[in-house]
Scaffold this motif. Structure first.
Motif, PDB file in Angstrom:
ATOM      1  N   GLU A 143     -19.441 -60.101   4.375  1.00 25.97           N
ATOM      2  CA  GLU A 143     -20.774 -59.486   4.386  1.00 25.97           C
ATOM      3  C   GLU A 143     -20.792 -58.009   4.032  1.00 25.97           C
ATOM      4  N   GLY A 144     -19.732 -57.285   4.335  1.00 26.11           N
ATOM      5  CA  GLY A 144     -19.813 -55.841   4.168  1.00 26.11           C
ATOM      6  C   GLY A 144     -18.473 -55.197   3.870  1.00 26.11           C
TER       7      GLY A 144
ATOM      8  N   ILE B 265     -22.448 -57.281   0.292  1.00 26.74           N
ATOM      9  CA  ILE B 265     -23.371 -56.260   0.790  1.00 26.74           C
ATOM     10  C   ILE B 265     -24.641 -56.909   1.348  1.00 26.74           C
ATOM     11  N   GLY B 266     -24.486 -57.724   2.354  1.00 31.16           N
ATOM     12  CA  GLY B 266     -25.637 -58.394   2.950  1.00 31.16           C
ATOM     13  C   GLY B 266     -25.280 -59.811   3.325  1.00 31.16           C
ATOM     14  N   THR B 267     -26.262 -60.675   3.249  1.00 35.64           N
ATOM     15  CA  THR B 267     -26.041 -62.062   3.669  1.00 35.64           C
ATOM     16  C   THR B 267     -26.477 -63.092   2.627  1.00 35.64           C
ATOM     17  N   ASP B 268     -26.819 -62.644   1.425  1.00 30.25           N
ATOM     18  CA  ASP B 268     -27.245 -63.597   0.387  1.00 30.25           C
ATOM     19  C   ASP B 268     -26.013 -64.122  -0.346  1.00 30.25           C
ATOM     20  N   PHE B 269     -25.324 -65.059   0.298  1.00 30.45           N
ATOM     21  CA  PHE B 269     -24.092 -65.610  -0.256  1.00 30.45           C
ATOM     22  C   PHE B 269     -24.345 -66.573  -1.417  1.00 30.45           C
TER      23      PHE B 269
ATOM     24  N   PHE C  30     -18.460 -59.167  13.242  1.00 27.12           N
ATOM     25  CA  PHE C  30     -17.115 -58.681  12.929  1.00 27.12           C
ATOM     26  C   PHE C  30     -16.568 -57.762  14.019  1.00 27.12           C
ATOM     27  N   GLU C  31     -17.405 -56.820  14.486  1.00 30.38           N
ATOM     28  CA  GLU C  31     -16.933 -55.853  15.481  1.00 30.38           C
ATOM     29  C   GLU C  31     -16.602 -56.535  16.797  1.00 30.38           C
TER      30      GLU C  31
ATOM     31  N   TRP D  56     -17.786 -48.723   8.300  1.00 31.92           N
ATOM     32  CA  TRP D  56     -16.423 -48.630   7.790  1.00 31.92           C
ATOM     33  C   TRP D  56     -15.833 -47.237   7.933  1.00 31.92           C
ATOM     34  N   HIS D  57     -16.661 -46.194   8.018  1.00 28.73           N
ATOM     35  CA  HIS D  57     -16.111 -44.852   8.216  1.00 28.73           C
ATOM     36  C   HIS D  57     -15.333 -44.781   9.531  1.00 28.73           C
ATOM     37  N   ASN D  58     -15.944 -45.292  10.600  1.00 24.43           N
ATOM     38  CA  ASN D  58     -15.274 -45.287  11.896  1.00 24.43           C
ATOM     39  C   ASN D  58     -14.174 -46.330  11.975  1.00 24.43           C
ATOM     40  N   LEU D  59     -14.306 -47.370  11.184  1.00 28.97           N
ATOM     41  CA  LEU D  59     -13.238 -48.363  11.154  1.00 28.97           C
ATOM     42  C   LEU D  59     -11.918 -47.704  10.760  1.00 28.97           C
TER      43      LEU D  59
END
Length: 579
Positions: free
Chosen positions: A373-374, A404-408, A505-506, A534-537
């Protein structure tokens, strides 16, 4: 009008392949899988010069000369357009009624050097009939199609010779007065050359030897520069725009510029094809071209006629137009298989078209793709795969695609049609729906499989923007309960390699890294990762735990990343316990 289907049998490395085509087509695959052979087959079918070349034993698949080589294409001319009119005007005797809208064309080579070209119209019960002759060594079909084969090698001299001859032939000889003037100038030059002392010495020495041989004739050496071949010495010189005409780059111009000039000549030939249907066969156009030139070429190479392009370059294909058909060749054992799918950009992704195109193009070159998703998931998935995949060859054949979202759906449908091994990981999202709760996460997966969606459940949620910390915890608890209650649907998704987080995910990372009783640490971890994604990841205090190789096995075995674990197992050739 377009080519709808192609079938190739017993030709070179093709035992038998069949695939659907469109007006614009891209052929991809690893080296030596048959991309060039596919273009060659089409070249033979639609170009009499290639068709009439000798067929060798090695052109038969595994030299099985007792089986015929067959190359067949189906033309769809149902839609009204210029090309349909050209086709109909040439094959009107074949058309029995107005319902006929398909034409099959078949080329057959036999071991006894007999070549046959046949066609038949559909819908019809008629048998194949031989295509009528049209001139010497040509057939009526050669009056319908004009084929331009663009070689990946540098052939600027040959191509320019053909190009200038065609231009000169098209112009004709209406410039007689100019030629007379040029001829007088040649006469003046010849007179000047004749007066050179070296010419007199050559003449004297040669006649002296003839006299010694007692010959009864003499020779006169003279200049004969003339109009014969007046265009033979034309050449292509390359200047920087705005520079002095005397300062040229030719003949030291690089291969890239030479190749671009060749494309310009080919493009002229295609654009000026009249009264015939243009077919372009373009082999590896990225050769010799810088990335910027590849991108520029990708914008123009699908503009005219029926096009087949082979390519290894994702850069070249990033800006290809919507609706282009992708044909992926793949070797399985001793056989070559072909799958195809069209690139269609959904309305909701139009604003992100370039990004969508880039991701889908990169993915289609691989055999294994994981949709996430991201960017956070992509970063983590890439790290795990780099650590856990055994061979670089396998790793290079994997792509983690961040949608970048959920439209798979557009990604999933396109890649699965190409028979690419696709895995999906999505969050177990819940969505407020009036006084009830929509199971949007599970339904997203079911929708990919064409299964009926689940109805709303009687749970009260607070809208995302209005959630307090307690409301967020409530949402997470409902997500976990839903994950347990709908085990049948989740198992159905798993069987198709679509995996659902218990929450997101988190939460999955937190659950795999911390014990159940470490709720405070879990909450702090989740809050920090979700605040800046993702910055904090990468930069948080927890990053060292997440990207610690020694923790990977714990994370993968926790069950929170079952899909990623199974994906790795399948790539490394390890059977899953559930298999």
């Amino acid at each position: 009008m377009y080519i709808e289907k192609v079938m190739i049998e017993n030709f070179r490395n093709f035992r038998r392949v069949q695939f659907n085509t469109q007006e614009k087509n891209i052929i991809i695959g690893v080296n030596d899988v048959g991309k060039t052979n596919l273009l060659t087959a089409l070249h033979k079918l639609f170009d009499y010069k290639q068709r009439n070349k000798e067929i060798l034993d090695t052109d038969f698949h595994k030299k099985s000369i007792n089986n015929n080589i067959t190359i067949c294409a189906r033309i769809n001319f149902e839609e009204e357009d210029l090309y349909r009119d050209i086709l109909i005007s040439n094959i009107k005797d074949l058309r029995k009624n107005e319902t006929q809208n398909q034409l099959d064309i078949r080329l057959t080579y036999r071991k006894d050097d007999i070549t046959t070209m046949e066609w038949k119209c559909y819908p019809s019960e008629d048998d194949w009939i031989n295509i009528p002759s049209f001139g010497i060594n040509r057939l009526l079909i050669d009056n319908i199609f004009s084929t331009e084969y663009i070689d990946p090698r540098i052939k600027i001299e040959t191509n320019f010779k053909n190009f200038k001859n065609t231009i000169i032939s098209d112009i004709g000889k209406d410039n007689l007065s100019e030629l007379v003037d040029i001829e007088q100038k040649f006469t003046d030059v010849n007179s000047l050359v004749q007066e050179l002392p070296e010419v007199g010495v050559i003449n004297e020495k040669l006649n002296a030897q003839l006299e010694n041989l007692d010959m009864n004739f003499e020779v006169k050496v003279q200049s004969s520069i003339g109009l014969n071949g007046v265009y033979d010495n034309l050449d292509v010189f390359m200047n920087e725009k705005g520079s002095d005409d005397n300062v040229t780059n030719y003949p030291t111009a690089g291969d890239g510029r030479k190749k671009v000039v060749e494309y310009a000549m080919h493009k002229h030939n295609i654009e000026n094809t009249t009264r015939k249907i243009p077919i372009t066969l373009l082999e590896e156009p990225e050769n010799h071209l810088h990335i910027s030139l590849q991108k520029q070429l990708s914008k123009t190479m699908f503009e005219i006629g029926i096009v087949f392009v082979t390519s290894h370059s994702a850069e070249l294909l990033h800006e290809i137009p919507e609706g282009v058909n992708v044909i992926k060749l793949e070797s399985k054992g001793s056989s070559i298989f072909a799958e195809n799918a069209c690139i269609e950009v959904p309305d909701e992704i139009q604003k992100l078209k370039q990004l969508y195109q880039r991701e889908i193009v990169n993915a289609m070159f691989c055999s294994n793709v994981f949709l996430v998703e991201g960017y956070s998931e992509k970063i983590f998935w890439e790290f795990v795969l780099n650590e856990k995949i055994k061979t670089s060859e396998d790793r290079n054949n994997i792509y983690v695609l961040n949608i970048i979202g959920t439209d798979f759906a557009p990604y999933y449908n396109f890649l699965t049609e190409l028979k690419i091994n696709v895995y999906v990981r999505t969050d177990n999202d819940l969505k407020k729906s009036g006084e009830n709760c929509n199971l949007s996460g599970i339904n997203r997966g079911l929708d990919l499989l064409g299964e009926a969606k689940l109805p709303n459940i009687e749970e009260t949620l607070v809208a995302r923007n209005d959630e307090s910390p307690d409301d967020l915890l409530t949402r997470w608890r409902i997500s976990r309960r839903v994950f347990d209650d709908y085990n049948k649907e989740i198992s159905l998704l798993k069987n198709k390699n679509i995996y659902l987080s218990k929450v997101d995910f988190e939460n999955s990372l937190a659950d795999s890294l911390f014990a159940e009783e470490e709720m405070e640490k879990k909450s702090e971890f989740i809050k920090e990762l979700q605040q800046s994604k993702w910055h904090n990841l990468l930069s948080s205090d927890f990053a060292s735990q997440i990207f610690d190789s020694s923790n990977l096995e714990t994370i993968l075995q926790s069950g929170e990343f079952e899909g990623l674990h199974n994906f790795i197992q399948s790539i490394n050739g390890v059977c899953n316990e559930n298999d």
